[in-house]
Write an enzyme that holds these catalytic residues in place. Structure first.
Site, PDB file in Angstrom:
ATOM      1  N   HIS A   1      -2.536   0.862  -8.155  1.00 49.03           N
ATOM      2  CA  HIS A   1      -4.005  -0.406  -8.003  1.00 49.03           C
ATOM      3  C   HIS A   1      -5.028  -0.260  -8.833  1.00 49.03           C
ATOM      4  O   HIS A   1      -5.564  -0.524  -9.514  1.00 49.03           O
ATOM      5  CB  HIS A   1      -4.325  -0.176  -6.300  1.00 49.03           C
ATOM      6  CG  HIS A   1      -4.175  -1.679  -6.049  1.00 49.03           C
ATOM      7  ND1 HIS A   1      -4.484  -2.093  -4.743  1.00 49.03           N
ATOM      8  CD2 HIS A   1      -3.995  -3.063  -7.212  1.00 49.03           C
ATOM      9  CE1 HIS A   1      -4.526  -3.811  -5.390  1.00 49.03           C
ATOM     10  NE2 HIS A   1      -4.177  -4.378  -6.678  1.00 49.03           N
TER      11      HIS A   1
ATOM     12  N   HIS B   1      -1.691   2.808  -3.107  1.00 49.90           N
ATOM     13  CA  HIS B   1      -2.915   2.489  -3.720  1.00 49.90           C
ATOM     14  C   HIS B   1      -4.214   2.700  -4.391  1.00 49.90           C
ATOM     15  O   HIS B   1      -4.371   2.079  -5.294  1.00 49.90           O
ATOM     16  CB  HIS B   1      -3.565   2.954  -2.183  1.00 49.90           C
ATOM     17  CG  HIS B   1      -3.440   2.814  -1.397  1.00 49.90           C
ATOM     18  ND1 HIS B   1      -3.871   1.426  -0.691  1.00 49.90           N
ATOM     19  CD2 HIS B   1      -3.396   2.931   0.214  1.00 49.90           C
ATOM     20  CE1 HIS B   1      -3.562   0.889  -0.169  1.00 49.90           C
ATOM     21  NE2 HIS B   1      -3.331   1.732   0.987  1.00 49.90           N
TER      22      HIS B   1
ATOM     23  N   HIS C   1       2.336   5.850  -0.111  1.00 52.38           N
ATOM     24  CA  HIS C   1       1.916   5.055   0.180  1.00 52.38           C
ATOM     25  C   HIS C   1       0.547   5.350  -0.225  1.00 52.38           C
ATOM     26  O   HIS C   1       0.372   4.241  -0.706  1.00 52.38           O
ATOM     27  CB  HIS C   1       1.671   5.382   1.765  1.00 52.38           C
ATOM     28  CG  HIS C   1       0.705   4.207   2.072  1.00 52.38           C
ATOM     29  ND1 HIS C   1       0.745   2.777   3.207  1.00 52.38           N
ATOM     30  CD2 HIS C   1      -0.389   4.162   2.811  1.00 52.38           C
ATOM     31  CE1 HIS C   1       0.411   2.239   3.332  1.00 52.38           C
ATOM     32  NE2 HIS C   1      -0.759   3.099   2.725  1.00 52.38           N
ATOM     33  N   GLU C   2      -0.324   6.486  -0.655  1.00 48.73           N
ATOM     34  CA  GLU C   2      -1.343   6.359  -0.998  1.00 48.73           C
ATOM     35  C   GLU C   2      -2.101   6.654  -2.519  1.00 48.73           C
ATOM     36  O   GLU C   2      -1.898   5.846  -3.201  1.00 48.73           O
ATOM     37  CB  GLU C   2      -1.569   8.037  -0.660  1.00 48.73           C
ATOM     38  CG  GLU C   2      -1.830   8.122   0.975  1.00 48.73           C
ATOM     39  CD  GLU C   2      -2.732   6.568   1.776  1.00 48.73           C
ATOM     40  OE1 GLU C   2      -3.648   6.594   0.800  1.00 48.73           O
ATOM     41  OE2 GLU C   2      -2.491   6.839   3.163  1.00 48.73           O
TER      42      GLU C   2
END
Ligand code: ZN
Length: 710
Positions: free
Chosen positions: A505, A502, A498-499
């Site tokens: 991105h 980010h 998940h991290e």
């Protein structure tokens, strides 16, 4: 040199000390104020170069320096650093507030934006803005407007008064919930009432009672005490008593009239509606959506209603199964609200018994990281390699992200282990944002000429993005020959992916403008798209085969265990879906059609439940009175975002399922149309460019085991 004033490359962590914070930040704020004043006073006609660039330069420096202080305060906290941080916090906050209310600057931004509209589309003159620059300006102008910058003097005063009262009331709402939660304690004297509770929960309850100088066991409404009771306590009376206390917190049925949030909620809704009217909107939901991907409250309400209709049959089935199980195995004639968690836990154990600890043995750190990198390198065509940099702790790792041809794209820090003086949780933060520095506006053709991201020409040089990725996983234990690698739970692995989503991105952006590169300027309800997207790989058999290796036997995860993990993941997905949708609908309806004169929040909650809920709530349930996300936090008319972003990420992932989950072509398209674009265009445009159509909700339902019959 003060390392907080050195912007020549990566942060200089080794020469940092808390005493350097104040002088550096004071100097950067003074510089920034002077630049803002000069820019506002200048008589030359405003342009990107003479307004936006100098403001970006000074605010970026302040943001980077303060970001480094904030990061260190979170990961290597100390009394001296905490003091230095708190000491400067009000000054920093005041600077940003004043900047966001600077009317001279607002006027210049508007002028620059307006002049870019008047030029003929086919012959862009010198100084024409790129689409990323326009988007960045549009965001700035929108935020000025939402802050009340265009109101008349009298309205400005009213708006300010409303904002102040609102912030006081939201804080009051939270205090009431907190006080009501903290005030409650229930002492159990009869040991028989503890039946079913895990040993650690019983021991914690004994310690709580002892701390009060009492015999017996004390239970509270804090999650670590409350949750085990609801999930495991065999005695119904104890569960009912605790449930009742929990769902009447901060209401007229609670322990103390002073903590009743009834009037607070009413006034908050009234003030939000009033501020919306002042800004020229119909209701507060429209204000909230102005900076989000969803365009209108109707669009959100339709989205939620459709999700409710589609997940409802599955929720009904979950509910019937639970009731049948409770009758057959637990001797319950009826499943009450305070029985749901207990009966569900028993059913879950019966169906999918496996231990998280067994699963953990298959996920040693090195194998997990290699598995993550394999996924990222396969789909995005990048190369991740260990690199060297100054860090804040010996356990921190540092990596380069390069394109296939070896060109550096970005860099990141991994700070993975929990330790003392490090804030809990997991997060990604920007250390340095991508931007083009020193480029002249030599645009010699149509806009978007530099490739995918609406950038201007290619002059100047690129400042590479850098990210901090922070987690709190268990560290390796032992040393030397006895060293045992860090083992991650499957949840930890999901968190890491998940991290990292980010992070990608932030790192794979190709945008040149600070305000919309990476995660900057991305709509709030679209920010979780790349992160939740990455989680999907953790449920992929082919990926797990290469990412697991039993710490002793060296074997990959067995298929039978994997199948159980998948089944457990989707357990009661229908009921959980519907519950989230119920909260989101309540939030949205409260901020669109709540009539302060005739409505009450309870009547509204009742209507929404009638429409969507499958579980019967007891008449005393006062859930809205403790709905902190919406009445005490930043989720007003925004609670739907959780499901919204999940739909986007599930649908994006479906594109990979259709072509093979590690398909490089699909990956390249996702990188080019979504990750590379950052905030430089609306998230819906990026999604459609990637997927060829608008998002569909079926994929999220399918990923949660809710496959609709054709
Ligand atoms: Zn996230």
């Amino acid at each position: 040199m003060n390392p907080l004033l050195d912007f020549s490359g990566l942060p200089k962590f080794e020469s940092f000390s808390p005493a350097l914070v104040k002088p550096a930040i004071e100097q950067l704020i003074a510089d920034a104020r002077r630049t803002v004043m000069d820019v506002c006073a200048a008589s030359a006609s405003p342009s990107w170069t003479n307004v936006v660039t100098p403001i970006d330069d000074v605010t970026e420096r302040l943001g980077r320096a303060w970001g480094m202080v904030g990061h260190l305060n979170a990961v290597v906290n100390s009394p001296a650093l905490r003091d230095a941080y708190n000491d400067m916090l009000p000054t920093i906050t005041q600077f940003w507030t004043q900047l966001s209310q600077n009317e001279a600057l607002f006027a210049k931004y508007k002028q620059i934006r307006a002049s870019s509209d008047t030029s003929a589309p086919n012959t862009p003159p010198i100084g024409e803005l790129s689409s990323a620059q326009k988007r960045s300006l549009d965001n700035e102008i929108r935020d000025f407007r939402l802050g009340g910058a265009e109101l008349s003097l009298a309205d400005k005063a009213s708006f300010q008064a409303v904002q102040e009262e609102l912030s006081t009331l939201m804080s009051k709402f939270n205090d009431n919930v907190l006080d009501a939660t903290n005030a409650f304690g229930h002492i159990v004297i009869d040991e028989g009432e503890l039946a079913g509770l895990p040993e650690d929960a019983v021991e914690a309850a004994r310690e709580l009672a002892a701390a009060d100088g009492q015999a017996g066991w004390k239970f509270t409404l804090q999650a670590p005490s409350y949750m085990p009771v609801m999930q495991y306590a065999a005695g119904q009376p104890l569960r009912e008593l605790m449930y009742r206390a929990y769902v009447t917190r901060a209401s007229e049925l609670g322990a103390k009239a002073a903590w009743d949030n009834t009037a607070v909620i009413k006034r908050i809704l009234e003030l939000r509606a009033a501020s919306a009217k002042l800004l020229g909107f119909h209701n507060y939901a429209e204000v909230s959506l102005a900076a989000k991907m969803a365009e209108t409250p109707d669009e959100v309400i339709n989205f939620l209603s459709e999700m409710a209709a589609k997940s409802r049959p599955f929720a009904v089935q979950d509910w019937h199964e639970l009731q049948a199980f409770a009758r057959g195995h637990l001797n319950m004639a009826e499943v009450n609200a305070w029985d749901v968690a207990y009966a569900s836990e028993k059913l879950r154990q019966q169906r999918y018994a496996f231990s998280d600890n067994d699963v953990k043995q298959y996920f040693p750190e090195a194998k997990v990281i290699a598995g993550l990198f394999r996924v990222v390198e396969s789909i995005y065509g990048v190369k991740l390699s260990s690199s060297a940099a100054q860090t804040w702790h010996k356990d921190v790792q540092f990596y380069d992200v390069c394109d296939r041809d070896g060109t550096l794209i970005g860099q990141f820090y991994f700070d993975l282990y929990a330790r003392e003086n490090k804030r809990g949780g997991a997060w990604m933060d920007d250390a340095i944002n991508r931007r083009r520095i020193g480029g002249t506006e030599d645009n010699s053709g149509t806009e978007d000429n530099s490739g995918s991201s609406g950038n201007r020409g290619n002059s100047g040089h690129i400042q590479h993005p850098v990210a901090f990725m922070t987690c709190n996983f268990p560290a390796p234990v032992g040393r030397g020959d006895q060293l045992r690698p860090a083992l991650f739970t499957h949840d930890d692995v999901i968190t890491l992916f998940h991290e990292f989503g980010h992070g990608l991105h932030q790192l794979l952006t190709e945008v040149d403008e600070l305000g919309v590169s990476g995660i900057s300027g991305v709509e709030w309800d679209a920010v979780e798209l790349p992160s939740q997207f990455m989680e999907n790989f953790c449920w992929e058999w082919d990926v797990l085969q290469h990412m697991t290796c039993h710490v002793e036997s060296g074997e990959a995860l067995p298929r039978a265990l994997f199948d159980k993990m998948i089944a457990a993941k989707n357990f009661q997905a229908g009921m959980q879906f519907l519950r989230q949708i119920e909260f989101a609908l309540l939030d949205m309806v409260a901020h669109t059609s709540f009539d302060v004169e005739t409505d009450t929040i309870l009547a509204l909650a009742e209507r929404v439940r009638h429409e969507v809920a499958v579980i019967k709530y007891p008449h005393f349930n006062r859930m809205p009175h403790a709905f902190g996300h919406v009445f005490g936090g930043g989720y007003a008319a925004g609670y739907y975002s959780y499901k919204w972003a999940e739909v986007l990420s599930a649908d994006a992932y479906a594109a990979f399922e259709e072509t093979g989950v590690l398909n490089a072509e699909t990956g390249a398209r996702f990188r080019r149309e979504v990750l590379a674009r950052g905030g430089s265009r609306p998230a819906m445009e990026s999604f459609i460019a990637f997927r060829g159509r608008k998002p569909e909700i079926e994929h999220l339902l399918r990923h949660n085991g809710m496959k609709l019959a054709a």
